[in-house]
Design a protein around this motif. Sequence first.
Motif, PDB file in Angstrom:
ATOM      1  N   ILE A   1     -35.229  42.365 -10.047  1.00 32.49           N
ATOM      2  CA  ILE A   1     -34.392  43.461  -9.540  1.00 32.49           C
ATOM      3  C   ILE A   1     -34.046  43.250  -8.063  1.00 32.49           C
ATOM      4  O   ILE A   1     -33.797  44.209  -7.334  1.00 32.49           O
ATOM      5  CB  ILE A   1     -35.061  44.838  -9.748  1.00 32.49           C
TER       6      ILE A   1
ATOM      7  N   TYR B   1     -41.917  41.645  -6.445  1.00 31.08           N
ATOM      8  CA  TYR B   1     -40.794  42.594  -6.478  1.00 31.08           C
ATOM      9  C   TYR B   1     -40.127  42.691  -7.850  1.00 31.08           C
ATOM     10  O   TYR B   1     -38.944  43.015  -7.938  1.00 31.08           O
ATOM     11  CB  TYR B   1     -39.766  42.216  -5.411  1.00 31.08           C
ATOM     12  N   LEU B   2     -40.888  42.454  -8.897  1.00 32.92           N
ATOM     13  CA  LEU B   2     -40.283  42.542 -10.229  1.00 32.92           C
ATOM     14  C   LEU B   2     -40.353  43.968 -10.774  1.00 32.92           C
ATOM     15  O   LEU B   2     -41.241  44.737 -10.424  1.00 32.92           O
ATOM     16  CB  LEU B   2     -41.003  41.584 -11.190  1.00 32.92           C
TER      17      LEU B   2
ATOM     18  N   LYS C   1     -38.717  42.088 -15.104  1.00 33.29           N
ATOM     19  CA  LYS C   1     -37.281  41.981 -14.835  1.00 33.29           C
ATOM     20  C   LYS C   1     -37.026  41.778 -13.332  1.00 33.29           C
ATOM     21  O   LYS C   1     -37.607  42.471 -12.492  1.00 33.29           O
ATOM     22  CB  LYS C   1     -36.585  43.257 -15.316  1.00 33.29           C
TER      23      LYS C   1
END
Lengths: 225, 361
Positions: free
Chosen positions: B340, B332-333, B338
């Motif tokens: 999130i 789930y980056l 990053k």
Amino acid sequence: MEDVRFEEGLKSCMNCGVCTAVCPAAEFYNYDPRQIVTIVQTRDEAEIERLLRSDTIWYCGECMSCRPRCPRGNTPAYVIQALRTLSQRTGLFVESEKGRQQLALKRTIGDNILRTGYCIVPRSVRPDLHPEQGPIWQWIVDNDTELYARFSDVYGKEGAGALRRVDDKTMDEIHRIFEVSGGKAFYDNIEKHSERKAREMGYDGADEEYMMATYTTNSDNHYEI
Amino acid sequence: MRRTSWQEYQKDIADDKYYYARSCIRQNFFPGSEKAFLDIMHNDLGIDIFDDPLHTSCTGIGYHSDIVPLETIMTVVARQFSLMADAGYEHFISSCITSFGIYNEILSTWEEFPETEERTRRYLKEATGRELVKPRSIAHTSDIMFHHRHAIARKAKRQLRNAFTGEPLRVVEHIGCHYAKIFPKSGIGGSEFPYVLAGMIEAWGGEVVDYPERRHCCGFGFRNYLVQANRGYSIANSHKKLESMAPYRPDFIVANCPGCAMFLDKWQYAIAEMEGTVYGADGHGIPVLTYEEMAGLVLGYDPWELGMQMHQVDVEPLLDKMGIEYDREAKYLGKNGKYIGKPDIAAVNCEEARSIYEIKR
């Protein structure tokens, strides 16, 4: 009304009912495409007008499952498309619950096209109106800029790639096409008749409240046999 | 006598030099699939494919919701064809099933009712100054993937097999109504002998599962999903398909149409939340893939680069069966790793979710 889909979709129906047997809408609603084709084939204008005012013509999902199975090469869904066009041109669509939904479709999909160049964009699929899209969609919409950037360098920007912003010249061309070919007038006509009907039903015109009522109202009178 | 009528449903597909038209639904829900298609064609197969920044939606969802008139969609489509010619291409390929059906319908209508073509040429000229040039061929992007399936098989890093038992994966395929019900002879195998996805599955080592409702609609039904009051139609039709396929215990579903892929995924979530029913043999949902994702896994692409984290039903059970190594934590980056946040867990997911229902696993 001249509509090639009447000609292409209905040559000579023998009422066998294969279209009804294979129709997903006929399984779900009190709906029988065979009967609609029969009515249109009789050319009984009073009966056809009754159809144009009814919920019946709005049940079809336009999946076109009827088309390859008809032994006579007819397409009942084309006949439905032509009837729906006629119902909107004559303003009779506002006389049925399902017909009135055309305003919601115009204000969502229709306006998206003229605003963005696409039928849908991520932020137009609002999670509060689409609970079936689940927590994953809420997460996607909450993080759209960051997430779509994984797959497209131009999310919301001009250039080649997924969900790019459509440039102004292209949008001008799309607007001109809608004006010249009658798409804009068709939209305006949906608004005009919805405005009239909304007032008749006691709303202050075809405002957000009326539009949301067309989007959410289900009288549950569509399923009896 | 053995029936051979399926042989009538073949089509000529160009080998190279494609003009690519994106799909409203696919780029929204499966942007990684469109990227993967272009990457596979360009990087893996060395094919010339043009991603034009000037085309728009064909307006097909509006047309099939009956708010965009036939004359208007014909002119929008004529503009797309004109852009293709301007870019120096002749083979038009569409990432959307409904667009594909519409392109075929419009070309056929122009043929049969020449006055409609004349009218469209006039409208296009008046609105944009452009000239209509018809394509030499029309294909759906899955036709192109099918056409190159053996070349992909030769470059495969993995097969559609269970990495532990060596058995072929059992795959339910769904070609989508508008691929071949409108113009059966424009689709590989037509609507009765669906082979476009089956051909890929077989070429890449999997086994196609036949089941009673294989040809039934996924339930999109345009206005029957787009308007909230009508969504019972949509979920009821997906429900019918899922109930019909579940006893055959498929390892995954692969869909031709971006809408079908999305509905068969999301309605599994809704059914699980509403009734507590899940359809996967492992007690979760049945993963639903696009054919680009299926090809990408075969070619060794990372599942999160393919966008498979955007599904509601988790794909990890399938990845594990195929023996694919992937970073669970990277799912789930955002871009450049990053963090999130993560979506909430639902009953169709692999992690335990809180539910008022006792899930029937």
